[in-house]
Design a protein around this motif. Structure first.
Motif, PDB file in Angstrom:
ATOM      1  N   CYS A  41       0.866  -1.171   0.000  1.00  0.00           N
ATOM      2  CA  CYS A  41       0.000   0.000   0.000  1.00  0.00           C
ATOM      3  C   CYS A  41       0.900   1.217   0.000  1.00  0.00           C
ATOM      4  O   CYS A  41       1.797   1.336   0.841  1.00  0.00           O
ATOM      5  N   HIS A 100      -2.681   3.921  -3.081  1.00  0.00           N
ATOM      6  CA  HIS A 100      -2.479   3.061  -4.243  1.00  0.00           C
ATOM      7  C   HIS A 100      -2.219   1.663  -3.692  1.00  0.00           C
ATOM      8  O   HIS A 100      -1.499   1.520  -2.695  1.00  0.00           O
ATOM      9  N   LEU A 101      -2.763   0.636  -4.341  1.00  0.00           N
ATOM     10  CA  LEU A 101      -2.501  -0.751  -3.962  1.00  0.00           C
ATOM     11  C   LEU A 101      -1.871  -1.489  -5.136  1.00  0.00           C
ATOM     12  O   LEU A 101      -2.317  -1.331  -6.279  1.00  0.00           O
ATOM     13  N   ALA A 119      -5.625  -8.460  -1.628  1.00  0.00           N
ATOM     14  CA  ALA A 119      -6.129  -7.241  -2.262  1.00  0.00           C
ATOM     15  C   ALA A 119      -7.500  -6.860  -1.695  1.00  0.00           C
ATOM     16  O   ALA A 119      -7.756  -5.685  -1.395  1.00  0.00           O
ATOM     17  N   ARG A 120      -8.366  -7.842  -1.538  1.00  0.00           N
ATOM     18  CA  ARG A 120      -9.699  -7.572  -0.991  1.00  0.00           C
ATOM     19  C   ARG A 120      -9.583  -7.006   0.427  1.00  0.00           C
ATOM     20  O   ARG A 120     -10.265  -6.041   0.775  1.00  0.00           O
ATOM     21  N   GLU A 123      -8.383  -3.287   0.277  1.00  0.00           N
ATOM     22  CA  GLU A 123      -9.452  -2.403  -0.190  1.00  0.00           C
ATOM     23  C   GLU A 123     -10.470  -2.149   0.914  1.00  0.00           C
ATOM     24  O   GLU A 123     -10.897  -1.009   1.132  1.00  0.00           O
ATOM     25  N   GLU A 124     -10.853  -3.210   1.625  1.00  0.00           N
ATOM     26  CA  GLU A 124     -11.825  -3.066   2.708  1.00  0.00           C
ATOM     27  C   GLU A 124     -11.250  -2.240   3.858  1.00  0.00           C
ATOM     28  O   GLU A 124     -11.958  -1.435   4.459  1.00  0.00           O
ATOM     29  N   ARG A 127     -11.353   1.455   2.830  1.00  0.00           N
ATOM     30  CA  ARG A 127     -12.745   1.935   2.833  1.00  0.00           C
ATOM     31  C   ARG A 127     -13.192   2.189   4.279  1.00  0.00           C
ATOM     32  O   ARG A 127     -13.745   3.245   4.591  1.00  0.00           O
ATOM     33  N   LEU A 133      -8.989   5.333  -2.192  1.00  0.00           N
ATOM     34  CA  LEU A 133      -8.175   4.505  -3.075  1.00  0.00           C
ATOM     35  C   LEU A 133      -8.248   5.117  -4.470  1.00  0.00           C
ATOM     36  O   LEU A 133      -9.309   5.151  -5.075  1.00  0.00           O
ATOM     37  N   SER A 136      -5.363   1.113  -8.231  1.00  0.00           N
ATOM     38  CA  SER A 136      -5.149  -0.261  -7.810  1.00  0.00           C
ATOM     39  C   SER A 136      -4.656  -1.061  -9.009  1.00  0.00           C
ATOM     40  O   SER A 136      -5.268  -1.027 -10.070  1.00  0.00           O
ATOM     41  N   THR A 138      -3.779  -4.736  -9.008  1.00  0.00           N
ATOM     42  CA  THR A 138      -3.681  -5.990  -8.277  1.00  0.00           C
ATOM     43  C   THR A 138      -4.212  -7.130  -9.126  1.00  0.00           C
ATOM     44  O   THR A 138      -4.894  -6.915 -10.120  1.00  0.00           O
TER      45      THR A 138
END
Length: 182
Positions: A41, A100-101, A119-120, A123-124, A127, A133, A136, A138
């Motif tokens: 990240c 950024h991921l 990745a999930r 993102e969570e 959020r 974000l 991404s 990924t």
């Protein structure tokens, strides 16, 4: 005639390994890493002009009553908390941070989709933490090489071509007979 111009500042590169993070506003610093199923990240606060990167191996530790112990930074929750908290400690504000991921590849077919899970999770986390974000990159099956200039928020991500070298092992003799080695 003597050249009195100051020499160009040198770029300093720091490699961010699994379980590590770094935050800086040094304009000469570039943070770099290589990712497979891991996630990095990259956070940047354009108001405070500060950025950072983490690198985590797995979304969460295996369930155990002893907790993750010394390996805590290898897991997403700890890595993300450390990065965000260090950014805030050095003057960033959660509301103006941008994320950024990168990474999260599923490098081995037929195995659990660890990269997708990582990745999930990231993102969570972003959020839930109210951090925007903005980019991404990924998934997929290829490793990535990542460079971040934390003072500017500029990121370069490139796919790594070819196979990663595996740990070195002795060559096996040519197969003879009916035994199959795997």
């Amino acid at each position: 005639m003597l050249n009195t111009a100051a020499p160009a500042p040198m770029t300093i590169r720091h490699n961010v390994l699994q379980g590590e993070y770094e935050v800086s506003r040094d304009p000469h610093l570039v943070l770099t890493t290589v990712l497979g199923s891991c996630i990095a990240c990259c956070l940047f606060d354009p108001v405070a002009k500060i950025g950072g990167m983490n690198h985590f191996l797995l979304a969460s530790p295996p369930s155990s009553r002893d907790g993750p112990g010394d390996d805590a930074r290898r897991y997403g929750l700890y890595a993300m908390e450390l990065l965000v908290n260090e950014m805030i400690k050095q003057g960033a504000v959660r509301a103006t941070m941008r994320a950024h991921l990168y990474g999260g590849a599923n490098m081995h077919s037929g195995m659990r989709a660890i990269g997708t899970e990582n990745a999930r999770f990231a993102e969570e986390f972003l959020r839930a933490d109210g951090i925007q974000l903005v980019r991404s990159d990924t998934g997929g099956v290829q490793a990535r090489r990542l460079d971040l200039q934390p003072a500017t928020g500029r990121v370069r991500c490139r796919a790594v071509q070819g196979d990663f070298p595996q740990t070195q092992s002795a060559r096996l003799p040519a197969a003879t007979g009916d035994v199959e080695l795997f």
